[in-house]
Design a protein around this motif. Sequence first.
Motif, PDB file in Angstrom:
ATOM      1  N   THR A   7      -1.791 -37.931-124.933  1.00  0.00           N
ATOM      2  CA  THR A   7      -2.101 -39.242-124.394  1.00  0.00           C
ATOM      3  C   THR A   7      -2.202 -40.203-125.566  1.00  0.00           C
ATOM      4  OG1 THR A   7      -4.463 -38.775-124.496  1.00  0.00           O
ATOM      5  CG2 THR A   7      -3.357 -38.331-122.404  1.00  0.00           C
ATOM      6  N   PRO A   8      -2.011 -41.478-125.331  1.00  0.00           N
ATOM      7  CA  PRO A   8      -2.116 -42.431-126.441  1.00  0.00           C
ATOM      8  C   PRO A   8      -3.483 -42.348-127.102  1.00  0.00           C
ATOM      9  CG  PRO A   8      -1.311 -43.503-124.450  1.00  0.00           C
ATOM     10  CD  PRO A   8      -1.705 -42.117-124.075  1.00  0.00           C
ATOM     11  N   ARG A   9      -3.490 -42.429-128.406  1.00  0.00           N
ATOM     12  CA  ARG A   9      -4.765 -42.372-129.128  1.00  0.00           C
ATOM     13  C   ARG A   9      -5.552 -43.650-128.882  1.00  0.00           C
ATOM     14  NH1 ARG A   9      -5.856 -38.102-132.539  1.00  0.00           N
ATOM     15  NH2 ARG A   9      -4.015 -36.864-132.893  1.00  0.00           N
ATOM     16  N   THR A  10      -6.843 -43.465-128.717  1.00  0.00           N
ATOM     17  CA  THR A  10      -7.732 -44.600-128.544  1.00  0.00           C
ATOM     18  C   THR A  10      -8.792 -44.532-129.618  1.00  0.00           C
ATOM     19  OG1 THR A  10      -9.130 -43.359-127.027  1.00  0.00           O
ATOM     20  CG2 THR A  10      -7.378 -44.681-126.043  1.00  0.00           C
ATOM     21  N   LYS A  11      -9.572 -45.583-129.743  1.00  0.00           N
ATOM     22  CA  LYS A  11     -10.656 -45.577-130.713  1.00  0.00           C
ATOM     23  C   LYS A  11     -11.661 -44.512-130.333  1.00  0.00           C
ATOM     24  CE  LYS A  11     -10.192 -50.480-131.604  1.00  0.00           C
ATOM     25  NZ  LYS A  11     -10.815 -51.790-131.460  1.00  0.00           N
ATOM     26  N   SER A  12     -12.317 -43.944-131.314  1.00  0.00           N
ATOM     27  CA  SER A  12     -13.321 -42.930-131.051  1.00  0.00           C
ATOM     28  C   SER A  12     -14.648 -43.634-130.771  1.00  0.00           C
ATOM     29  CB  SER A  12     -13.436 -42.000-132.243  1.00  0.00           C
ATOM     30  OG  SER A  12     -14.273 -40.939-131.940  1.00  0.00           O
ATOM     31  N   PRO A  13     -15.449 -43.302-129.818  1.00  0.00           N
ATOM     32  CA  PRO A  13     -15.189 -42.283-128.811  1.00  0.00           C
ATOM     33  C   PRO A  13     -14.148 -42.749-127.800  1.00  0.00           C
ATOM     34  CG  PRO A  13     -17.251 -43.377-128.318  1.00  0.00           C
ATOM     35  CD  PRO A  13     -16.740 -43.955-129.623  1.00  0.00           C
ATOM     36  N   LYS A  14     -13.563 -41.785-127.136  1.00  0.00           N
ATOM     37  CA  LYS A  14     -12.498 -42.105-126.188  1.00  0.00           C
ATOM     38  C   LYS A  14     -13.012 -42.984-125.060  1.00  0.00           C
ATOM     39  CE  LYS A  14      -9.435 -38.217-126.754  1.00  0.00           C
ATOM     40  NZ  LYS A  14      -8.723 -37.149-126.081  1.00  0.00           N
ATOM     41  N   SER A  15     -12.170 -43.867-124.643  1.00  0.00           N
ATOM     42  CA  SER A  15     -12.524 -44.729-123.519  1.00  0.00           C
ATOM     43  C   SER A  15     -12.594 -43.884-122.247  1.00  0.00           C
ATOM     44  CB  SER A  15     -11.486 -45.830-123.350  1.00  0.00           C
ATOM     45  OG  SER A  15     -10.265 -45.280-122.903  1.00  0.00           O
ATOM     46  N   LEU A  16     -13.234 -44.436-121.262  1.00  0.00           N
ATOM     47  CA  LEU A  16     -13.346 -43.746-119.985  1.00  0.00           C
ATOM     48  C   LEU A  16     -11.961 -43.480-119.396  1.00  0.00           C
ATOM     49  CD1 LEU A  16     -15.185 -42.627-117.799  1.00  0.00           C
ATOM     50  CD2 LEU A  16     -15.268 -44.920-116.810  1.00  0.00           C
ATOM     51  N   LEU A  17     -11.066 -44.449-119.511  1.00  0.00           N
ATOM     52  CA  LEU A  17      -9.707 -44.281-119.004  1.00  0.00           C
ATOM     53  C   LEU A  17      -8.990 -43.139-119.730  1.00  0.00           C
ATOM     54  CD1 LEU A  17      -7.387 -45.099-117.195  1.00  0.00           C
ATOM     55  CD2 LEU A  17      -6.745 -46.813-118.911  1.00  0.00           C
ATOM     56  N   ALA A  18      -9.116 -43.072-121.039  1.00  0.00           N
ATOM     57  CA  ALA A  18      -8.467 -42.006-121.804  1.00  0.00           C
ATOM     58  C   ALA A  18      -9.010 -40.636-121.414  1.00  0.00           C
ATOM     59  CB  ALA A  18      -8.641 -42.236-123.299  1.00  0.00           C
ATOM     60  N   ARG A  19     -10.311 -40.549-121.199  1.00  0.00           N
ATOM     61  CA  ARG A  19     -10.898 -39.271-120.781  1.00  0.00           C
ATOM     62  C   ARG A  19     -10.430 -38.889-119.383  1.00  0.00           C
ATOM     63  NH1 ARG A  19     -17.048 -40.185-122.452  1.00  0.00           N
ATOM     64  NH2 ARG A  19     -16.473 -42.201-121.634  1.00  0.00           N
ATOM     65  N   PHE A  20     -10.291 -39.845-118.499  1.00  0.00           N
ATOM     66  CA  PHE A  20      -9.797 -39.577-117.152  1.00  0.00           C
ATOM     67  C   PHE A  20      -8.351 -39.088-117.206  1.00  0.00           C
ATOM     68  CE2 PHE A  20      -7.515 -40.963-113.348  1.00  0.00           C
ATOM     69  CZ  PHE A  20      -8.224 -40.263-112.384  1.00  0.00           C
ATOM     70  N   ILE A  21      -7.513 -39.751-117.990  1.00  0.00           N
ATOM     71  CA  ILE A  21      -6.111 -39.346-118.124  1.00  0.00           C
ATOM     72  C   ILE A  21      -6.022 -37.922-118.676  1.00  0.00           C
ATOM     73  CG2 ILE A  21      -3.987 -39.790-119.417  1.00  0.00           C
ATOM     74  CD1 ILE A  21      -4.706 -42.816-119.130  1.00  0.00           C
ATOM     75  N   GLN A  22      -6.839 -37.609-119.663  1.00  0.00           N
ATOM     76  CA  GLN A  22      -6.847 -36.261-120.252  1.00  0.00           C
ATOM     77  C   GLN A  22      -7.296 -35.229-119.222  1.00  0.00           C
ATOM     78  OE1 GLN A  22      -5.839 -35.706-123.547  1.00  0.00           O
ATOM     79  NE2 GLN A  22      -5.745 -33.614-122.825  1.00  0.00           N
ATOM     80  N   ALA A  23      -8.320 -35.546-118.446  1.00  0.00           N
ATOM     81  CA  ALA A  23      -8.813 -34.621-117.421  1.00  0.00           C
ATOM     82  C   ALA A  23      -7.750 -34.364-116.363  1.00  0.00           C
ATOM     83  CB  ALA A  23     -10.089 -35.164-116.780  1.00  0.00           C
ATOM     84  N   ARG A  24      -7.025 -35.401-115.963  1.00  0.00           N
ATOM     85  CA  ARG A  24      -5.942 -35.235-114.977  1.00  0.00           C
ATOM     86  C   ARG A  24      -4.831 -34.357-115.549  1.00  0.00           C
ATOM     87  NH1 ARG A  24      -6.088 -34.286-110.843  1.00  0.00           N
ATOM     88  NH2 ARG A  24      -3.977 -34.904-110.407  1.00  0.00           N
ATOM     89  N   ALA A  25      -4.529 -34.513-116.834  1.00  0.00           N
ATOM     90  CA  ALA A  25      -3.496 -33.686-117.463  1.00  0.00           C
ATOM     91  C   ALA A  25      -3.912 -32.215-117.449  1.00  0.00           C
ATOM     92  CB  ALA A  25      -3.232 -34.154-118.890  1.00  0.00           C
ATOM     93  N   VAL A  26      -5.172 -31.945-117.767  1.00  0.00           N
ATOM     94  CA  VAL A  26      -5.673 -30.568-117.735  1.00  0.00           C
ATOM     95  C   VAL A  26      -5.574 -30.006-116.318  1.00  0.00           C
ATOM     96  CG1 VAL A  26      -7.744 -29.127-117.993  1.00  0.00           C
ATOM     97  CG2 VAL A  26      -7.184 -30.828-119.738  1.00  0.00           C
ATOM     98  N   ALA A  27      -5.993 -30.776-115.331  1.00  0.00           N
ATOM     99  CA  ALA A  27      -5.945 -30.319-113.940  1.00  0.00           C
ATOM    100  C   ALA A  27      -4.508 -30.051-113.496  1.00  0.00           C
ATOM    101  CB  ALA A  27      -6.592 -31.354-113.022  1.00  0.00           C
ATOM    102  N   ARG A  28      -3.585 -30.950-113.843  1.00  0.00           N
ATOM    103  CA  ARG A  28      -2.165 -30.775-113.477  1.00  0.00           C
ATOM    104  C   ARG A  28      -1.598 -29.505-114.101  1.00  0.00           C
ATOM    105  NH1 ARG A  28      -1.478 -35.966-114.511  1.00  0.00           N
ATOM    106  NH2 ARG A  28      -0.710 -35.546-116.584  1.00  0.00           N
ATOM    107  N   GLN A  29      -1.912 -29.272-115.361  1.00  0.00           N
ATOM    108  CA  GLN A  29      -1.361 -28.107-116.051  1.00  0.00           C
ATOM    109  C   GLN A  29      -1.952 -26.808-115.517  1.00  0.00           C
ATOM    110  OE1 GLN A  29      -1.422 -28.796-120.290  1.00  0.00           O
ATOM    111  NE2 GLN A  29      -0.701 -30.880-119.968  1.00  0.00           N
ATOM    112  N   ARG A  30      -3.218 -26.817-115.175  1.00  0.00           N
ATOM    113  CA  ARG A  30      -3.819 -25.613-114.593  1.00  0.00           C
ATOM    114  C   ARG A  30      -3.253 -25.332-113.214  1.00  0.00           C
ATOM    115  NH1 ARG A  30      -9.878 -26.251-117.086  1.00  0.00           N
ATOM    116  NH2 ARG A  30      -9.328 -25.347-119.106  1.00  0.00           N
ATOM    117  N   THR A  31      -2.973 -26.367-112.451  1.00  0.00           N
ATOM    118  CA  THR A  31      -2.340 -26.189-111.141  1.00  0.00           C
ATOM    119  C   THR A  31      -0.933 -25.622-111.306  1.00  0.00           C
ATOM    120  OG1 THR A  31      -3.631 -27.979-110.170  1.00  0.00           O
ATOM    121  CG2 THR A  31      -1.590 -27.370-109.036  1.00  0.00           C
TER     122      THR A  31
END
Length: 70
Positions: free
Chosen positions: A9-33
């Motif tokens: 996912t595009p890098r964001t400033k640390s700590p990650k924004s809420l949107l970046a964390r949501f996008i990362q969580a969706r990617a994990v869920a998609r890959q596990r599915t």
Amino acid sequence: MLTLTLQRTPRTKSPKSLLARFIQARAVARQRTALADLDDSMLSDIGITRAQAEQESARPTWDAPQHWMK
């Protein structure tokens, strides 16, 4: 231990924004599915068993190794 490669996912400033964390969580869920949907011959091709795939796909979305989040 089973390891999977996540889409970047595009890098964001640390700590990650809420949107970046949501996008990362969706990617994990998609890959596990997707992992859960592989048949036994495909799992054999990537060197894991059905039990390992089921164990990984059953993990909660927020339970992802830190190195996946980089």
